[in-house]
Write an enzyme that holds these catalytic residues in place. Structure first.
Site, PDB file in Angstrom:
ATOM      1  N   GLU A 185       0.834  -1.216   0.000  1.00 50.53           N
ATOM      2  CA  GLU A 185       0.000   0.000   0.000  1.00 50.53           C
ATOM      3  C   GLU A 185       0.864   1.259   0.000  1.00 50.53           C
ATOM      4  O   GLU A 185       0.457   2.284  -0.526  1.00 50.53           O
ATOM      5  CB  GLU A 185      -0.938   0.021   1.224  1.00 50.53           C
ATOM      6  CG  GLU A 185      -2.235  -0.713   0.980  1.00 50.53           C
ATOM      7  CD  GLU A 185      -3.318  -0.468   2.039  1.00 50.53           C
ATOM      8  OE1 GLU A 185      -3.034   0.139   3.093  1.00 50.53           O
ATOM      9  OE2 GLU A 185      -4.456  -0.911   1.818  1.00 50.53           O
ATOM     10  N   HIS A 203       9.472 -26.906   0.413  1.00 51.65           N
ATOM     11  CA  HIS A 203       8.819 -28.015  -0.285  1.00 51.65           C
ATOM     12  C   HIS A 203       7.685 -27.516  -1.168  1.00 51.65           C
ATOM     13  O   HIS A 203       6.805 -28.284  -1.543  1.00 51.65           O
ATOM     14  CB  HIS A 203       8.315 -29.036   0.736  1.00 51.65           C
ATOM     15  CG  HIS A 203       9.426 -29.575   1.580  1.00 51.65           C
ATOM     16  ND1 HIS A 203      10.079 -30.749   1.291  1.00 51.65           N
ATOM     17  CD2 HIS A 203      10.048 -29.060   2.672  1.00 51.65           C
ATOM     18  CE1 HIS A 203      11.034 -30.961   2.192  1.00 51.65           C
ATOM     19  NE2 HIS A 203      11.041 -29.936   3.041  1.00 51.65           N
ATOM     20  N   LYS A 224     -13.905   0.305  -3.077  1.00 51.16           N
ATOM     21  CA  LYS A 224     -14.777   0.551  -1.906  1.00 51.16           C
ATOM     22  C   LYS A 224     -16.062   1.215  -2.364  1.00 51.16           C
ATOM     23  O   LYS A 224     -17.163   0.833  -1.960  1.00 51.16           O
ATOM     24  CB  LYS A 224     -14.082   1.526  -0.937  1.00 51.16           C
ATOM     25  CG  LYS A 224     -13.122   0.899   0.030  1.00 51.16           C
ATOM     26  CD  LYS A 224     -12.812   1.941   1.107  1.00 51.16           C
ATOM     27  CE  LYS A 224     -11.471   1.754   1.719  1.00 51.16           C
ATOM     28  NZ  LYS A 224     -11.063   2.868   2.569  1.00 51.16           N
TER      29      LYS A 224
HETATM   30  O1  PA5 Z   1      -3.280   1.420   6.004  1.00 52.23           O
HETATM   31  C1  PA5 Z   1      -4.433   1.829   5.951  1.00 52.23           C
HETATM   32  O2  PA5 Z   1      -4.726   3.030   6.172  1.00 52.23           O
HETATM   33  C2  PA5 Z   1      -5.602   0.898   5.646  1.00 52.23           C
HETATM   34  O3  PA5 Z   1      -5.183  -0.396   5.405  1.00 52.23           O
HETATM   35  C3  PA5 Z   1      -6.599   0.884   6.822  1.00 52.23           C
HETATM   36  O4  PA5 Z   1      -5.956   0.415   7.967  1.00 52.23           O
HETATM   37  C4  PA5 Z   1      -7.811   0.004   6.522  1.00 52.23           C
HETATM   38  O5  PA5 Z   1      -8.378   0.351   5.298  1.00 52.23           O
HETATM   39  C5  PA5 Z   1      -8.864   0.148   7.614  1.00 52.23           C
HETATM   40  O6  PA5 Z   1      -9.302   1.469   7.730  1.00 52.23           O
HETATM   41  P1  PA5 Z   1     -10.109   1.996   8.997  1.00 52.23           P
HETATM   42  O7  PA5 Z   1      -9.171   2.013  10.163  1.00 52.23           O
HETATM   43  O8  PA5 Z   1     -10.564   3.385   8.656  1.00 52.23           O
HETATM   44  O9  PA5 Z   1     -11.247   1.047   9.207  1.00 52.23           O
END
Ligand code: PA5
Length: 469
Positions: free
Chosen positions: A295, A324, A438
């Site tokens: 990310e 393996h 999303k």
């Molecule tokens: O790194 C990030 O910001 C994302 O992976 C969030 O942790 C994830 O989308 C969850 O978001 P939230 O804490 O708003 O539920």
């Protein structure tokens, strides 16, 4: 007592080990040092300017007090259930696997009076249904920690709604404040609003700390503290690594060398980054790393808005199991990967292998040896085999697995990610590409704001019989 350390070892990427086609020369390393040292300075300056708030997480005495107080408040429970996804879940899972025994949830003795821990980080119907049937019978002995910075994340919100209804139906409306702790933004968001309305106990996701950089905040600390992990040692380890990754000299800074070598190999066509743990306890940190690396570094545009489409692909592997399964490919497939082994010098527990019987003298080499010797020999053997195939590898070695070394490891990888982001010239702290999926989900689920998008999705979601065989 000698301080336990996490060491970073990079000899097995050098030209002297791998040859010139796949190895890095001293001149190239010096060039990497010249490019990276100003970035270390910039990262240190950004930190002072408050732009990398995760860097301050090791120093939060007040938060530790608060987290410990909440952990104390819920210590009556027998089950502690985390509802969250992505950065709100992966760190919790990784800490639990690393710092508590393998049979923690199943063996009361190994749990030493702490509650079982469950992390629900998906909305799979069969998984959830089975889990709800189990936990539904134990609701009176269960505490839920709902973690979401925004509070609008569909997966977490749907779980939370379901749990709240179960609690209300079975234990009454007033049960929520005893059975739910919310970890969310201090001021804004749906979860904050809900928590305040229902008078829930809350902890904060600190301002300016993104989900994937939040494991050392209350997001990861509460679950760890509830399950008996020494969170002060965890943060002390992170603070110790903070000194090392703030070091201006490239050759003394493990995050700088790690980021630079990863970036260098990416530019030489090795675009897959395999984290291969030779410790079951550390395996879920490879998952945590996948999110952090993917990310943060997978971006279409650089900081000037120019299209670059960069980002190494992180892959998780476990030794010896994947010897393996994957090693055939890793040694003889395309030489397009950089490996990072996770190694442990001294395991907290060991098992002696029983003597081989007289009818199997060929197994005599195993007799009375420790399982740790076997696992570490397999790791060294694989490192050696990779060198024979000219595959570059780094090793992150833990003296022991403890809260102190795990804190060092987390901070090392987070700082490496920041520096890698700077080398790639991208913003490591956003994730714009996750939004469209999303929104499409909101649209398909009939959320009013997205009706127009739902219309657009229709032609793609209708099955065209022509292509079914
Ligand atoms: O790194 C990030 O910001 C994302 O992976 C969030 O942790 C994830 O989308 C969850 O978001 P939230 O804490 O708003 O539920």
């Amino acid at each position: 007592m000698k301080e336990q350390q996490v060491k970073f070892y990079y000899k097995n990427v050098l030209e002297s080990v791998l040859g010139s086609e796949h190895g890095i020369t001293q001149k190239q390393l010096d060039e990497l040092a010249a490019k990276t040292e100003p970035l270390i300075e910039k990262l240190n300056a950004d930190r002072k300017a408050g732009k990398t708030k995760y860097r301050d997480l090791p120093y939060q005495a007040e938060t530790i007090k608060k987290v410990k107080a909440v952990a104390e408040q819920v210590k009556w429970c027998e089950n502690f259930v985390i509802l969250g996804i992505g950065g709100s879940a992966l760190g919790n899972i990784a800490l639990q696997t690393a710092l508590n025994p393998y049979m923690y949830n199943l063996d009361d003795k190994q749990r030493k009076g702490c509650p079982r821990l469950f992390v629900m980080d998906n909305v799979d119907p069969m998984q959830m249904s089975s889990f709800l049937s189990y936990i539904g019978e134990r609701l009176d002995k269960t505490v839920f920690n709902v973690i979401s910075k925004s509070g609008r994340t569909a997966e977490t919100a749907s779980q939370f709604l379901t749990i709240c209804q179960m609690l209300e139906n079975k234990l009454g409306k007033d049960s929520l404040n005893k059975h739910v702790v919310a970890t969310t933004d201090l001021k804004s968001g749906t979860l904050r609003k809900t928590a305040d309305t229902f008078g829930l106990t809350t902890l904060e996701v600190p301002d300016g700390v993104g989900g994937r950089f939040s494991v050392l905040s209350p997001v990861g600390l509460l679950g760890a503290a509830v399950c008996g992990v020494d969170i002060e040692q965890l943060l002390a380890g992170a603070a110790a690594m903070d000194k090392r990754v703030s070091e201006k000299s490239f050759y003394k800074n493990p995050a700088a060398i790690n980021a630079a070598i990863n970036w260098h190999y990416y530019n030489r066509g090795k675009r897959i980054s395999v984290m291969m743990s030779y410790s079951y306890a550390l395996k879920d940190f490879a998952d945590w790393y996948r999110q952090l690396w993917a990310e943060s570094l997978g971006k279409a545009k650089d900081l000037f808005g120019k299209e670059v489409f960069v980002g190494p692909t992180p892959v998780k592997a476990l030794g010896a199991t994947d010897q393996h399964s994957q090693v055939q490919l890793y040694r003889e497939g395309p030489n397009d990967k950089l490996f990072t082994f996770l190694a442990v010098e001294k395991f907290a527990a060991d098992v002696k292998i029983a003597p081989a019987p007289a009818i199997a003298p060929e197994l005599g080499y195993l007799s009375n040896r420790n399982i740790s010797e076997l696992l570490n020999s397999e790791r060294l053997g694989t490192e050696y085999a990779f060198i024979a195939s000219k595959r570059p590898s780094l090793t992150i070695a833990f003296d022991e697995i403890s809260p102190y070394t795990v804190g060092q490891f987390i901070y090392l990888l987070e700082a490496s990610t920041s520096l890698a982001g700077m080398l790639f010239g991208i913003d490591a702290y956003d994730q714009p590409a996750v939004e469209l999926g999303k929104e499409a989900t909101f649209a398909l689920m009939g959320s009013g704001d997205y009706a127009a998008l739902a219309e657009k999705i229709k032609p793609f979601s209708q099955i065209d019989d022509k292509y079914i065989i």
